[in-house]
Write an enzyme that holds these catalytic residues in place. Structure first.
Site, PDB file in Angstrom:
ATOM      1  CE1 TYR A 184     -22.130  35.415 -49.126  1.00 33.71           C
ATOM      2  CE2 TYR A 184     -20.839  36.994 -47.758  1.00 33.71           C
ATOM      3  CZ  TYR A 184     -21.008  36.227 -48.550  1.00 33.71           C
ATOM      4  OH  TYR A 184     -19.817  35.265 -49.058  1.00 33.71           O
ATOM      5  CG  HIS A 240     -20.468  34.973 -54.880  1.00 37.61           C
ATOM      6  ND1 HIS A 240     -21.193  35.771 -54.225  1.00 37.61           N
ATOM      7  CD2 HIS A 240     -19.995  33.887 -54.165  1.00 37.61           C
ATOM      8  CE1 HIS A 240     -21.165  35.293 -53.068  1.00 37.61           C
ATOM      9  NE2 HIS A 240     -20.418  34.094 -53.084  1.00 37.61           N
TER      10      HIS A 240
END
Length: 338
Positions: free
Chosen positions: A55, A113
């Site tokens: 992010y 992830h």
């Protein structure tokens, strides 16, 4: 009527509470969006932040936490490592980078992830890597503009589909070592399918699979994997709980059924969809830049069985919530990439 404020998350030591509504920090963009929104969310009562190395806003999140005045001990923080950190030797490095960026001594939950691993260029490159840009700039090895998949450390299910051999177990054990070292209270997965979770179950007896984060909303209810997770005491956290925009411009927030039920319950659409998620025993991770919506998304309330059934009826068979964005973003075909 009220819904649970938290659920039980399994850890090596037993269980810990995980707030039933989280605040997502993905796609924060440029500027101070992440810091400002984290401050707003924490002051509104959120105590669960969902983060990730990819992010690219760890420093903003850390600044937001400090400026909010909310003690670190009261906040549940999740972060994740991107595929080019999936080699067992590099899993802890990504966690260290995330903690350094946010100014933390530990995280509450550390996730893989994706079930697919990429090859890194060098360890030195990973140590200096920052998210965003091309895979090469992030320390990921690429060929012809595509990241090179490390099949050896990818989930065996994915590798087999590509005619390769692989196993996520060594990476999973490296994640468990982060718990042993006190850097994470719990570890889990993101975007893993049932076969990919099954590969790890026998290696998760002492330090369990605490969570699987997947895309979930009424268009994509993920009933099978949620039932599987509940059977194995794995918490499901839901990214994109408000769904995105379809190619024809349709959005779940403007769906007629959603609008009708929201009006009936004196809610806005986001509040309704977050409530639906919590009522199913899952944890929505909605995000917003608007203070009023940040607050309403947290204010979940119990819905009638009739309303839940109507929202369940919006499911659209054939939609897929896993690996689609991954392939489109990076131009990677998981099953035909050498």
């Amino acid at each position: 009527m009220s819904l649970p404020k938290s659920f039980h998350l399994r850890t090596r030591e037993g269980t810990i509470p995980i707030p039933s509504v989280g605040f997502g920090t993905w796609a924060a963009g440029e500027g101070t969006w992440a810091k400002d929104s984290v401050i707003t969310a924490l002051k509104a009562g959120y105590r669960h932040l969902d983060c990730a190395w990819m992010y690219g806003v760890d420093q903003q999140i850390g600044a937001g936490i400090r400026e909010s005045g909310v003690p670190r001990s009261e906040i549940f923080i999740t972060t994740k490592f991107w595929p080019h950190f999936s080699h067992p030797d590099n899993v802890e490095l990504c966690l260290d980078k995330c903690m350094e960026g946010m100014g933390l001594e530990y995280v509450d939950l550390y996730l893989a992830h994706w079930p697919c691993a990429w090859k890194a260029t060098t360890r030195e490159a990973l140590e200096k890597a920052t998210p965003g840009g091309s895979p090469e700039k992030m320390g990921a090895l690429e060929e012809n503009g595509k990241p090179v998949i490390d099949w050896e450390h990818s989930a065996s299910h994915l590798a087999k589909l590509a005619g390769k051999k692989g196993s996520f177990v060594p990476t999973w054990k490296a994640m468990q070592a982060c718990v042993t070292k006190g850097k994470a209270k719990a570890v889990g997965l993101s975007n893993f399918s049932i076969p990919e979770i099954e590969e790890l179950l026998e290696h998760a007896k002492e330090i369990p699979i605490s969570c699987n984060q997947i895309e979930v909303h009424p268009w994509l209810p993920q009933n099978d994997i949620i039932a599987f997770a509940k059977k194995h005491d794995i918490v499901i956290t839901c990214y994109s709980p408000l769904a995105g925009q379809k190619t024809d411009g349709a959005t779940l927030l403007k769906d007629g059924t959603v609008a009708r039920i929201a009006k009936k319950n004196d809610m806005d659409a986001g509040q309704l969809l977050q409530s639906w998620a919590v009522q199913r025993g899952t944890i929505p991770l909605g995000k917003s830049q608007t203070p009023s919506r940040i607050a309403s998304n947290l204010n979940v309330r119990k819905l009638s069985d009739e309303d839940v059934k109507a929202l369940d009826g919006l499911a659209q068979p054939g939609d897929s919530g896993r690996t689609v964005d991954f392939r489109e973003k990076w131009g990677v075909d998981l099953f035909n990439n050498n």
